[in-house]
Motif scaffolding. Structure first.
Motif, PDB file in Angstrom:
ATOM      1  N   GLN A   1       0.821  -1.204   0.000  1.00 23.15           N
ATOM      2  CA  GLN A   1       0.000   0.000   0.000  1.00 23.15           C
ATOM      3  C   GLN A   1       0.858   1.259   0.000  1.00 23.15           C
ATOM      4  O   GLN A   1       0.524   2.239  -0.664  1.00 23.15           O
ATOM      5  N   ALA A   2       1.973   1.237   0.755  1.00 27.40           N
ATOM      6  CA  ALA A   2       2.878   2.382   0.742  1.00 27.40           C
ATOM      7  C   ALA A   2       3.426   2.614  -0.660  1.00 27.40           C
ATOM      8  O   ALA A   2       3.539   3.753  -1.127  1.00 27.40           O
ATOM      9  N   ALA A   3       3.754   1.518  -1.354  1.00 29.26           N
ATOM     10  CA  ALA A   3       4.260   1.644  -2.719  1.00 29.26           C
ATOM     11  C   ALA A   3       3.182   2.182  -3.648  1.00 29.26           C
ATOM     12  O   ALA A   3       3.437   3.087  -4.452  1.00 29.26           O
ATOM     13  N   ILE A   4       1.986   1.652  -3.554  1.00 30.09           N
ATOM     14  CA  ILE A   4       0.893   2.086  -4.431  1.00 30.09           C
ATOM     15  C   ILE A   4       0.557   3.559  -4.193  1.00 30.09           C
ATOM     16  O   ILE A   4       0.311   4.314  -5.148  1.00 30.09           O
ATOM     17  N   ASP A   5       0.582   3.980  -2.935  1.00 30.13           N
ATOM     18  CA  ASP A   5       0.284   5.391  -2.629  1.00 30.13           C
ATOM     19  C   ASP A   5       1.311   6.324  -3.269  1.00 30.13           C
ATOM     20  O   ASP A   5       0.956   7.369  -3.831  1.00 30.13           O
ATOM     21  N   GLU A   6       2.598   5.960  -3.208  1.00 31.35           N
ATOM     22  CA  GLU A   6       3.619   6.840  -3.783  1.00 31.35           C
ATOM     23  C   GLU A   6       3.638   6.745  -5.297  1.00 31.35           C
ATOM     24  O   GLU A   6       3.969   7.721  -5.976  1.00 31.35           O
ATOM     25  N   ILE A   7       3.278   5.594  -5.855  1.00 29.32           N
ATOM     26  CA  ILE A   7       3.126   5.490  -7.312  1.00 29.32           C
ATOM     27  C   ILE A   7       2.046   6.467  -7.780  1.00 29.32           C
ATOM     28  O   ILE A   7       2.230   7.196  -8.762  1.00 29.32           O
ATOM     29  N   ALA A   8       0.919   6.497  -7.068  1.00 33.12           N
ATOM     30  CA  ALA A   8      -0.161   7.419  -7.428  1.00 33.12           C
ATOM     31  C   ALA A   8       0.306   8.863  -7.324  1.00 33.12           C
ATOM     32  O   ALA A   8       0.024   9.685  -8.206  1.00 33.12           O
ATOM     33  N   ARG A   9       1.026   9.171  -6.269  1.00 37.04           N
ATOM     34  CA  ARG A   9       1.522  10.544  -6.114  1.00 37.04           C
ATOM     35  C   ARG A   9       2.505  10.890  -7.230  1.00 37.04           C
ATOM     36  O   ARG A   9       2.435  11.984  -7.821  1.00 37.04           O
ATOM     37  N   GLY A  10       3.421   9.980  -7.533  1.00 38.39           N
ATOM     38  CA  GLY A  10       4.415  10.263  -8.556  1.00 38.39           C
ATOM     39  C   GLY A  10       3.812  10.433  -9.930  1.00 38.39           C
ATOM     40  O   GLY A  10       4.141  11.375 -10.657  1.00 38.39           O
ATOM     41  N   LEU A  11       2.904   9.525 -10.297  1.00 39.44           N
ATOM     42  CA  LEU A  11       2.341   9.553 -11.646  1.00 39.44           C
ATOM     43  C   LEU A  11       1.222  10.574 -11.791  1.00 39.44           C
ATOM     44  O   LEU A  11       1.135  11.277 -12.806  1.00 39.44           O
ATOM     45  N   ASP A  12       0.359  10.668 -10.792  1.00 36.90           N
ATOM     46  CA  ASP A  12      -0.840  11.492 -10.930  1.00 36.90           C
ATOM     47  C   ASP A  12      -0.635  12.943 -10.510  1.00 36.90           C
ATOM     48  O   ASP A  12      -1.251  13.847 -11.073  1.00 36.90           O
ATOM     49  N   GLU A  13       0.243  13.168  -9.526  1.00 30.89           N
ATOM     50  CA  GLU A  13       0.430  14.523  -9.010  1.00 30.89           C
ATOM     51  C   GLU A  13       1.714  15.183  -9.510  1.00 30.89           C
ATOM     52  O   GLU A  13       1.716  16.381  -9.812  1.00 30.89           O
ATOM     53  N   LEU A  14       2.789  14.409  -9.591  1.00 31.17           N
ATOM     54  CA  LEU A  14       4.089  14.998  -9.929  1.00 31.17           C
ATOM     55  C   LEU A  14       4.444  14.863 -11.403  1.00 31.17           C
ATOM     56  O   LEU A  14       5.423  15.456 -11.851  1.00 31.17           O
ATOM     57  N   GLY A  15       3.698  14.079 -12.152  1.00 31.40           N
ATOM     58  CA  GLY A  15       3.938  13.977 -13.587  1.00 31.40           C
ATOM     59  C   GLY A  15       5.073  13.075 -13.988  1.00 31.40           C
ATOM     60  O   GLY A  15       5.637  13.230 -15.083  1.00 31.40           O
ATOM     61  N   ALA A  16       5.423  12.101 -13.146  1.00 34.30           N
ATOM     62  CA  ALA A  16       6.451  11.127 -13.543  1.00 34.30           C
ATOM     63  C   ALA A  16       5.992  10.361 -14.772  1.00 34.30           C
ATOM     64  O   ALA A  16       4.803  10.119 -14.970  1.00 34.30           O
ATOM     65  N   VAL A  17       6.952   9.978 -15.609  1.00 35.37           N
ATOM     66  CA  VAL A  17       6.613   9.243 -16.838  1.00 35.37           C
ATOM     67  C   VAL A  17       6.593   7.734 -16.620  1.00 35.37           C
ATOM     68  O   VAL A  17       6.256   6.976 -17.530  1.00 35.37           O
ATOM     69  N   GLY A  18       6.958   7.290 -15.431  1.00 37.77           N
ATOM     70  CA  GLY A  18       6.964   5.874 -15.093  1.00 37.77           C
ATOM     71  C   GLY A  18       7.495   5.730 -13.686  1.00 37.77           C
ATOM     72  O   GLY A  18       7.614   6.715 -12.940  1.00 37.77           O
ATOM     73  N   VAL A  19       7.818   4.510 -13.294  1.00 37.25           N
ATOM     74  CA  VAL A  19       8.371   4.257 -11.967  1.00 37.25           C
ATOM     75  C   VAL A  19       9.630   3.416 -12.109  1.00 37.25           C
ATOM     76  O   VAL A  19       9.863   2.772 -13.132  1.00 37.25           O
ATOM     77  N   THR A  20      10.451   3.445 -11.067  1.00 37.29           N
ATOM     78  CA  THR A  20      11.645   2.606 -11.044  1.00 37.29           C
ATOM     79  C   THR A  20      11.547   1.630  -9.881  1.00 37.29           C
ATOM     80  O   THR A  20      11.122   1.988  -8.786  1.00 37.29           O
ATOM     81  N   LEU A  21      11.895   0.375 -10.146  1.00 38.54           N
ATOM     82  CA  LEU A  21      11.934  -0.660  -9.125  1.00 38.54           C
ATOM     83  C   LEU A  21      13.326  -1.277  -9.087  1.00 38.54           C
ATOM     84  O   LEU A  21      14.055  -1.272 -10.088  1.00 38.54           O
TER      85      LEU A  21
END
Length: 339
Positions: A125-145
């Motif tokens: 859930q912590a990961a999903i919450d920050e994914i949402a913040r990164g992609l939806d709020e900050l405009g990231a083009v993807g995520v890194t794992l």
């Protein structure tokens, strides 16, 4: 091959490159330079890798100067985050990293984009919450794992069932995921100071994570997620056939052909692997539009990145359209926001 003292690739080739593998450090946010220096010293002790002194402290301007020399028009910033747990301090640190990348993009929107960092996904859930913040709020083009999380018997590679909620969220989004090898030590120390963990272990960790996703069937199930393997997948192109034959014998549900097809469905970028042997293997193994360009700056000196960049240019010297596809057009097709 061209050595790093030769004419800069930026002057030899007018192509505006897109760098899919470009790191940054939390530096012009709240953390003082001394904290970053101390953190990098800890990395050197644990992995053997020495960050180029001229690249620390990091700044967007240092990256832009290197990009101009390398003929890179735009770089996608990323910092892989390993670890054992997503406690409150870790979540705050990852949030600050994403804020730092977002600030760099805001200052230089034509030069940077970023892959959002993710808290340790052992807390999905912590990961999903920050994914949402990164992609939806900050405009990231993807995520890194990172290729694995946890240590020893408690380590989980990316095909682990514990990560299923995170992968399901990413697949629902049709996300691009940049996978970077973890600095995981072997049972033995690195052989000598010329062969620290990033040289010896990271390429194999990338392969292990890719093979875990493939043999568990997780890669095949991710029909909407595009996964980029760093450093040309490490040893993946060379060991995929070994997996296909032996894992099939050991009882994986997929056939040899299906396993190979799933390995071929990854994207592969050229950071620290831009060399004719690697490129020839990639061209024989994956679709032409699955080869991308990367530098690994500022983890390496600009001269090192220039050597690999020149090698890529030399390999495609008689095929300029293919060269442009590898260093730019394939990235735009994968991430249209980079156009």
């Amino acid at each position: 091959m061209t050595d790093s003292t030769a004419t800069s690739p930026a002057t030899r080739d007018a192509t505006d490159r897109i760098d899919l593998h470009h790191h940054y450090f939390q530096q012009f946010g709240d953390a003082p330079a001394s904290d970053v220096t101390a953190a990098l010293a800890a990395v050197a002790r644990s992995t053997g890798w020495r960050m180029p002194a001229e690249n620390v402290p990091w700044s967007p301007e240092k990256s832009i100067a290197a990009m101009d020399r390398l003929g890179v028009r735009r770089a996608v910033l990323s910092v892989p985050q390993g670890g054992n747990e997503a406690d409150a301090d870790h979540r705050r640190a990852v949030r600050l990293l994403n804020d730092t990348a977002h600030a760099a993009v805001a200052r230089h929107p034509e030069r940077f984009a970023f892959f959002a960092s993710v808290p340790v996904p052992l807390d999905p859930q912590a990961a999903i919450d920050e994914i949402a913040r990164g992609l939806d709020e900050l405009g990231a083009v993807g995520v890194t794992l990172t290729t694995s999380y946890g240590e020893g018997d408690d380590a989980h590679y990316l095909g682990s069932d514990v990560f299923d909620p995170v992968w399901e969220d990413l697949d629902r989004r049709g996300a691009v995921v940049f996978v970077h090898g973890d600095q995981t030590p072997n049972r033995n120390r690195w052989p000598n100071r010329f062969l620290p963990l990033p040289v010896t272990e990271v390429p194999n960790e990338t392969y292990k994570a890719a093979a875990d996703l493939v043999t568990t069937g997780k890669k095949r199930a991710l029909t909407n997620t595009r996964i980029v393997l760093s450093h040309s997948g490490g040893s993946t192109p060379f060991l995929a056939a070994r997996v296909a034959g032996l894992s099939r014998y050991l009882g994986t549900a997929l056939s040899e052909t299906e396993l190979i097809d799933d390995f071929r469905s990854f994207y592969y970028e050229t950071a620290l692997s831009g060399f004719e042997t690697n490129l020839a293997v990639l061209e024989s193994f994956v679709p032409a539009d699955h080869i991308l360009f990367g530098t690994d700056f500022p983890a390496v000196p600009v001269e090192t990145a220039a050597w690999y960049t020149a090698n890529v240019a030399d390999f495609y010297a008689t095929r300029p359209e293919r060269h442009r596809a590898v260093v730019r057009d394939n990235a735009v097709a994968l991430l249209p926001a980079l156009a």
